[in-house]
Motif scaffolding. Sequence first.
Motif, short mmCIF file in Angstrom:
data_model
loop_
_atom_site.label_atom_id
_atom_site.label_comp_id
_atom_site.label_asym_id
_atom_site.label_seq_id
_atom_site.Cartn_x
_atom_site.Cartn_y
_atom_site.Cartn_z
N GLY A 141 -8.32 9.88 10.30
CA GLY A 141 -8.30 9.67 8.55
C GLY A 141 -6.81 9.02 7.49
O GLY A 141 -5.85 10.11 8.73
N GLY A 142 -7.01 8.82 6.36
CA GLY A 142 -6.03 8.80 5.93
C GLY A 142 -5.83 9.60 5.54
O GLY A 142 -4.68 10.58 4.69
N HIS A 205 -4.39 9.87 -3.97
CA HIS A 205 -5.54 10.41 -3.42
C HIS A 205 -5.59 11.30 -3.56
O HIS A 205 -4.12 12.81 -2.95
CB HIS A 205 -5.88 9.40 -1.91
CG HIS A 205 -7.24 9.49 -1.54
ND1 HIS A 205 -7.25 11.00 -1.13
CD2 HIS A 205 -8.36 9.02 -1.74
CE1 HIS A 205 -8.84 11.02 -0.49
NE2 HIS A 205 -9.25 9.72 -0.90
N THR A 258 1.44 5.35 -3.55
CA THR A 258 -0.22 4.61 -2.81
C THR A 258 0.34 2.94 -3.65
O THR A 258 0.26 2.14 -4.38
CB THR A 258 -0.77 5.07 -3.66
OG1 THR A 258 -0.69 6.12 -4.27
CG2 THR A 258 -2.26 4.37 -2.71
N GLY A 260 -2.57 0.38 -2.97
CA GLY A 260 -3.72 0.29 -3.30
C GLY A 260 -4.98 1.54 -3.79
O GLY A 260 -5.16 2.22 -2.65
N VAL A 262 -7.37 4.17 -4.66
CA VAL A 262 -9.06 4.66 -4.27
C VAL A 262 -9.62 4.10 -6.13
O VAL A 262 -10.27 3.26 -5.64
CB VAL A 262 -9.13 5.47 -3.92
CG1 VAL A 262 -9.16 7.47 -4.69
CG2 VAL A 262 -10.56 6.14 -3.24
N ASP A 287 1.03 6.09 1.34
CA ASP A 287 -0.28 6.07 1.27
C ASP A 287 -0.62 4.86 1.19
O ASP A 287 -1.57 4.22 0.12
CB ASP A 287 -0.87 7.10 1.43
CG ASP A 287 -2.92 7.47 0.55
OD1 ASP A 287 -3.44 6.47 1.61
OD2 ASP A 287 -3.26 8.36 0.01
N ALA A 289 -2.93 3.81 3.07
CA ALA A 289 -4.88 4.35 3.83
C ALA A 289 -5.50 3.33 3.25
O ALA A 289 -6.20 2.50 4.84
CB ALA A 289 -5.46 5.15 3.33
N ASP A 317 -4.96 3.11 7.11
CA ASP A 317 -6.77 3.77 8.05
C ASP A 317 -7.02 2.11 8.54
O ASP A 317 -7.85 1.37 7.75
CB ASP A 317 -6.93 3.95 6.87
CG ASP A 317 -7.21 5.22 6.73
OD1 ASP A 317 -6.36 6.47 7.51
OD2 ASP A 317 -7.73 6.22 6.13
N HIS A 319 -10.04 2.11 9.88
CA HIS A 319 -11.28 2.33 9.59
C HIS A 319 -11.64 2.18 7.68
O HIS A 319 -12.75 2.36 8.22
CB HIS A 319 -12.18 3.58 10.19
CG HIS A 319 -11.61 5.16 9.04
ND1 HIS A 319 -11.53 6.74 9.45
CD2 HIS A 319 -11.00 4.80 8.31
CE1 HIS A 319 -11.90 7.19 8.93
NE2 HIS A 319 -10.91 6.12 7.24
N LYS A 320 -11.09 1.66 7.13
CA LYS A 320 -11.15 1.31 5.89
C LYS A 320 -11.07 -0.49 6.15
O LYS A 320 -11.71 -1.28 6.70
CB LYS A 320 -10.19 1.59 5.23
CG LYS A 320 -10.28 3.26 5.06
CD LYS A 320 -9.56 3.48 3.46
CE LYS A 320 -10.12 4.91 3.17
NZ LYS A 320 -9.82 5.99 4.24
C1 LIG Z 1 -5.63 5.77 -1.08
C2 LIG Z 1 -6.60 6.94 0.06
N1 LIG Z 1 -5.94 7.32 0.29
C3 LIG Z 1 -6.06 8.19 1.49
C4 LIG Z 1 -7.57 8.23 1.21
C5 LIG Z 1 -8.32 9.75 2.69
O1 LIG Z 1 -8.46 9.02 3.98
P1 LIG Z 1 -9.32 9.26 4.46
O2 LIG Z 1 -11.01 9.53 3.74
O3 LIG Z 1 -9.92 8.35 5.86
O4 LIG Z 1 -9.39 10.70 5.26
C6 LIG Z 1 -9.04 7.86 1.12
C7 LIG Z 1 -9.73 7.17 1.40
O5 LIG Z 1 -10.80 6.55 0.86
C8 LIG Z 1 -7.52 6.34 -0.03
O6 LIG Z 1 -8.10 5.37 -0.24
#
Ligand SMILES: Cc1ncc(COP(=O)(O)O)c(C=O)c1O
Length: 495
Positions: A141-142, A205, A258, A260, A262, A287, A289, A317, A319-320
Amino acid sequence: MTTEWTAEELRATGYRAVDLVVEHLTRLPGGPVFQPVPPGVVQTFEAEGVPRAGAPVAAVLEEFATRVEPWPFGNGHPRFFGWVNPPPHPLGVFAELLAAAMNPSVAGGNHAAVHVERQVVRWFAELAGFPPDATGLLVSGGSAATLTALAVARHRATPAPAPAPDSVSAPVRPTTATRAGAVGGDHAGAGAGSGGTLYVGVEGHVSIRKAARLLGIGDANVRVVASDGADRMSARALRAAIREDLRAGRAPLAVVATAGTVNTGAVDDIDAIAGVCAEFGVWLHVDAAYGGPAVLLLDGHGEARAGIARADSVGLDPHKWLYAPVGAGLVLLRDPAAARAAFSLVPDYLRTDGDVDGVGGPVWFSEIGFDQTRPFRALKVWMLLKHLGLDGYRARIEHDLAVAARIAERVAAAPELELLAHGLSVVCFRVRADDDTNRRVLRAVQLGGTAFLSGTTVGAAFALRACVVNPRSSPADADTLVAAVRHAWREQTAA
Ligand SMILES: Cc1ncc(COP(=O)(O)O)c(C=O)c1O
């Protein structure tokens, strides 16, 4: 003891499992978005010991149907607007089955899964504007993407010791930290750390900080760069911070921008940040993700795209916002040699380069990332890209953005609500009341079953946060969400 399943047994189990998948996916939209697991059911999980005698397959599947399936996380539901958790695209669900059936270790080698993953990495590298020889791999994941990228950045910043002339074993590089003696104890990761400063935005994040701890960079060496007033890392503040550190004798290690955030969906001014990184020779990790797919595929993000194309590493990601089942993260690394230097502990004379058409295949993924045995994560991403194409993804992401815009409109039109932020498909708002009331409203909505959203902090205020990453969410679902919040607020004020 039976070890071989007949074709009939395989089919019967597969058909029952497929029926369960179909029931789950088709029933979800008609039920509550979320309901907590009843205490009695939790108790059955906590009380049950390790099974001694096995049970028939059919009985195990029925247990799944009665004890597990009825209490999902909620993210398959069209009115689930919490965190960044889309439903899986159905093809992704079946891709998982097929990947598990093949069950390779994608550490490396010359088998199909390796080539599928290499193709997926190449596709994303092309989308990100990376050079053709860039490398990368799928990760969980991210968080793992950031950790992997910063591990490479950190290693690159660490000069290698001269190898002993007659050494035949793999050289183990001391890190800057261990040589300096600053970290290495139990508390090292969370504490002082060493080995350069990591620059993150206010809205970066939390996984960036976790990576800093794991890599021994330490909290004290994470520098939070001020925002520009729109929740984006200020390139000007970054330049000032790096200059100040250099004057004080602190070495900059890496900047994490970043695409986007979170919390509010903000996209940093990545091209300007890339300019600062280039000026000082500092590693830039982006990032992306969450926001990566929108930024790379849709119009209107040329500046961020230009910055991504200049980055040393990018995390994105599937998966997002690409609707692949969890866990599918991806990290791209511009410099293949740096990636390999960080993770390959294989001595040069044992490396498999040049065996591209033999057993060894291309450079192993286990030499450019942490895991040795690796799942076939790429299959679901590959299949979804083949099925939806970039056009299909564009349409879905634009749909999600439109639903988010609808939420923002409805919030702005409701006198008792206040819109706090709206970036990409994230909308943050609150009822015009104190934080505690907002927290109670959030809980009431989450437990009410009609719609689901999460909470966060925007500025100093507690906020309700909706994130739309679900092509099945309709404008009517957006209206229902806002109506559910208003209803919960009325109930709170009446109580
Ligand atoms: C901007 C950002 N970076 C990193 C992450 C972490 O990703 P993961 O939950 O897949 O490890 C997220 C998770 O929502 C995110 O929105």
